[in-house]
Scaffold this active site. Structure first.
Site, mmCIF file in Angstrom:
data_model
loop_
_atom_site.group_PDB
_atom_site.id
_atom_site.type_symbol
_atom_site.label_atom_id
_atom_site.label_comp_id
_atom_site.label_asym_id
_atom_site.label_seq_id
_atom_site.Cartn_x
_atom_site.Cartn_y
_atom_site.Cartn_z
ATOM 1 N N GLY A 220 0.798 -1.210 0.000
ATOM 2 C CA GLY A 220 0.000 0.000 0.000
ATOM 3 C C GLY A 220 0.833 1.262 0.000
ATOM 4 O O GLY A 220 1.940 1.314 -0.545
ATOM 5 N N GLY A 222 2.296 4.431 2.508
ATOM 6 C CA GLY A 222 2.577 4.789 3.895
ATOM 7 C C GLY A 222 3.981 4.390 4.281
ATOM 8 O O GLY A 222 4.761 3.879 3.469
ATOM 9 N N ILE A 224 5.208 2.032 6.443
ATOM 10 C CA ILE A 224 5.580 0.613 6.454
ATOM 11 C C ILE A 224 5.717 0.064 5.035
ATOM 12 O O ILE A 224 6.737 -0.590 4.728
ATOM 13 C CB ILE A 224 4.586 -0.202 7.296
ATOM 14 C CG1 ILE A 224 4.786 0.128 8.783
ATOM 15 C CG2 ILE A 224 4.775 -1.699 7.062
ATOM 16 C CD1 ILE A 224 3.834 -0.578 9.719
ATOM 17 N N GLU A 243 -3.696 -3.028 -5.335
ATOM 18 C CA GLU A 243 -4.808 -2.090 -5.535
ATOM 19 C C GLU A 243 -4.316 -0.663 -5.610
ATOM 20 O O GLU A 243 -4.947 0.182 -6.210
ATOM 21 C CB GLU A 243 -5.831 -2.233 -4.409
ATOM 22 C CG GLU A 243 -5.371 -1.687 -3.068
ATOM 23 C CD GLU A 243 -6.300 -2.052 -1.934
ATOM 24 O OE1 GLU A 243 -6.490 -1.205 -1.059
ATOM 25 O OE2 GLU A 243 -6.826 -3.168 -1.929
#
Length: 636
Positions: A220, A222, A224, A243
């Protein structure tokens, strides 16, 4: 002959309107979808509020958007009611105060809800690239649920922005489907890359250790995900099916780490449903044939995800309880974000050949005062991913492999990767709930991941030598019970018939300084323990008492030699003088391991057992002293 017309406003003059004129076409009482992420049509959104006096009881829905959300301001309730498929920062307060709603739904299922008209979209407000010579615009950086919305809406209003990249895949829409075109010219919203701290980097390294060459990634946006991507610089031929996509992926493509060549589904293509990042990312995406933009009905379908071999799904969480349940959409009993695609990818990766579903989170919140590994969730917490779906959980303190583990094993593995300051309280809570044995201990020492080493035997078989952890108790118990009677006698100098929990717990309870144990692990996932060595330091002479055990079918292959070499490296680094061991006279194989170690040996024989002292101070280049063929506690 193809006729090229570059002035689209001339070609489609009958469709061109201002934002204020366009929103006048929206009827009252209709559901309006707003384009996602960086593709939010902010001029149209502002016009809804500033020039939409004719509207009443209109519902606005969307995924997370990057721009403002003026329609949730107090005082507009009679005109607009917002329903969030995913709660972003710009609407979170309105949801908390009851001025907006939240729809918990898997991201993969939103398109079918829209296309089936169960969640009917009457109006779609989107942002697109300028039309090409054939009259096709591109949905650009956000296809996700917008694809389904524009295919089913009665009214499509589109901002046309020359700064919107023209992306490939299922992103094209003919202007015939668009009612009004609103010219704009502005930069897309950017998502700044946050600087990483050591906690982020540690999580990234642990996750990266689970990623093999040739894997396909879902990650994703961010800190992390960025830390994971940064830690993958040494991998080769990675692919992407995700995604959402950020700058970190772009950088790995540029460095040749992500090639998509070994993907089993759409090889050569980097598959995603939306992009969010820097201006450089948007420029890279423009007319880039490697990029395959698809709606999330495709990117997030677990059956499609599973068609990617070695699918590694990396998802964040707000908290995990001691049974493995994952809270990701609520925080302290309040809705915080949404289900999103976490469950889609966790389930898809779990069914992928060689796949790994991973939940990653920092071990604490609020400056370390709150543990994100929790005994149980508070009232109102939402379980996004069930305990049955969870495989790997990762914090900066390590990796907990929960798949196929019982509650006792899960609780212990999760306590091991919790912050040391919270482990005692978590253990007490686990005992109170009868999750673990009443005498269970847990170490406050951090697991020394840096001591793990990949190695090969002379036969070419690959092993992983790593320090023992508390959650290895069952694996070591299995190791001992699989030994032959002869091997048991060599290891314990007696015919030992039982290896109860109390014994095993003492064996795995280490401080990794005054005592150390290494296991040799084999198998495709390097999770089958085939041998172990342990030492305990005697502070009186700075020597460590060492013992070995190797499964019968692995004896004679060099496992003992490998473990001895690794233990010697660790002991030297810790400043020890050497080892001591009790060796049966008949155990010539173990003695050969000691003789090949390069240490200076001295032997004392008593009652058929040699007491061996092996020191590190043998003169360099000299052969070690050879004994008359004894045997050490254990066997190679």
């Amino acid at each position: 002959m193809q006729q090229t017309v570059t002035d689209w406003q001339t070609r489609f003059a009958d469709k061109v309107k201002t934002a204020e004129e366009a929103v006048r076409a929206i009827p009252r009482g209709r559901r309006i979808l707003v384009g996602s992420g960086a593709a939010e049509p902010s001029d149209l959104v502002n016009a809804l509020v500033e020039s939409g006096d004719h509207l009443a009881d209109n519902e606005i829905v969307h995924l997370m958007t990057e721009g403002p959300a003026p329609y949730v301001r107090p005082g507009l309730e009679r005109r607009f009611r917002h329903t969030a498929f995913f709660i972003g920062q710009n609407v979170r307060e309105a949801v908390h105060e009851g001025r907006a709603d939240f729809m918990p739904v898997f991201l993969s299922e939103i398109p079918s809800l829209i296309l089936s008209r169960r969640v009917r979209i009457d109006v779609a407000l989107i942002q697109v690239s300028p039309p090409d010579a054939h009259g096709f615009v591109s949905l650009g950086v956000s296809v996700d649920i917008v694809r389904a919305a524009v295919d089913s809406a009665d009214l499509v209003l589109a901002e046309v922005n020359p700064r919107m990249p023209r992306t490939h895949g299922d992103s094209f829409l003919h202007v015939d489907r668009i009612t009004h075109l609103v010219p704009v010219d502005r930069e897309l919203p950017e998502r700044a890359i946050e600087p990483l701290d050591e906690v982020d980097r540690a999580i990234g390294r642990h996750v990266a250790a689970l990623v093999p060459d040739g894997a396909t990634l879902q990650t994703g946006i961010g800190k992390i995900p960025n830390a994971v991507l940064a830690a993958l610089d040494g991998r080769s031929d990675l692919g992407v099916h995700t995604e959402m996509l950020s700058d970190g992926v772009m950088e790995l493509v540029r460095r040749g780490v992500i090639t998509n060549r070994r993907k089993s589904l759409l090889p050569g293509k980097l598959v995603t449903s939306f992009l969010l990042g820097s201006r450089a990312l948007y420029a890279w995406a423009h007319d880039n044939p490697v990029l395959e933009m698809r709606g999330c009905a495709f990117t997030n379908d677990p059956l499609i995800i599973a068609r990617n071999d070695r699918m590694i799904a990396i998802n964040a969480a707000l908290a995990v309880d001691l049974t493995g349940q994952v809270a990701a959409d609520t925080l302290m009993g309040r809705f915080f974000s949404g289900i999103g695609g976490q469950v889609d990818f966790i389930r898809g990766a779990a069914r992928s050949r060689g796949g790994k579903p991973i939940i990653a989170l920092r071990s604490t919140a609020k400056d370390g005062t709150i543990s994100r590994i929790q005994p149980a969730f508070e009232q109102g917490a939402g379980i996004v991913t069930s305990r049955g779906d969870v495989h790997y959980v990762v914090t900066e303190h390590g990796v907990a492999d929960l798949w196929g583990r019982n509650i006792r094993q899960r609780a212990l593995a999760l306590i091991e990767i919790a912050h040391p300051d919270h482990r005692a309280d978590l253990l007490a809570a686990a005992k109170q709930r009868r999750y673990v044995f009443s005498d269970q201990v847990v170490s406050r020492a951090d697991y020394p991941f840096q001591e793990a080493r990949a190695a090969s035997l002379p036969s070419g078989e690959a092993l992983l030598c790593r320090p023992v952890r508390l959650s290895d108790e069952a694996a070591l118990q299995d190791l001992f019970y699989r030994l032959s009677d002869e091997s048991v006698y060599r290891r314990f100098l007696s015919h030992k018939r039982e290896h109860p929990h109390e014994e095993m717990q003492q064996l795995v309870n280490l401080d990794y300084d005054q005592n150390m144990a290494i296991v040799a692990c084999a198998g495709p996932e390097r999770d089958a323990v085939v041998g172990m060595a342990r030492y305990d330091v005697d502070p009186k002479n700075n020597l460590a008492d060492i013992a070995f055990v190797v499964r019968d079918e692995w004896q004679g292959k060099g496992v003992g030699t490998l473990l001895m070499r690794r233990m010697a490296e660790i002991a030297r680094a810790r400043g020890l003088s050497g080892f001591e061991a009790d060796v049966l006279l008949s155990n010539k194989a173990m003695m050969r391991v000691l003789e090949k170690s390069g240490l200076r040996l001295s032997l004392d024989l008593e009652a058929g057992v040699y007491h061996v002292t092996a020191r590190f101070d043998a003169p360099e280049g000299r052969a070690p002293a050879a004994g008359p063929g004894g045997a050490a506690t254990g066997h190679p």
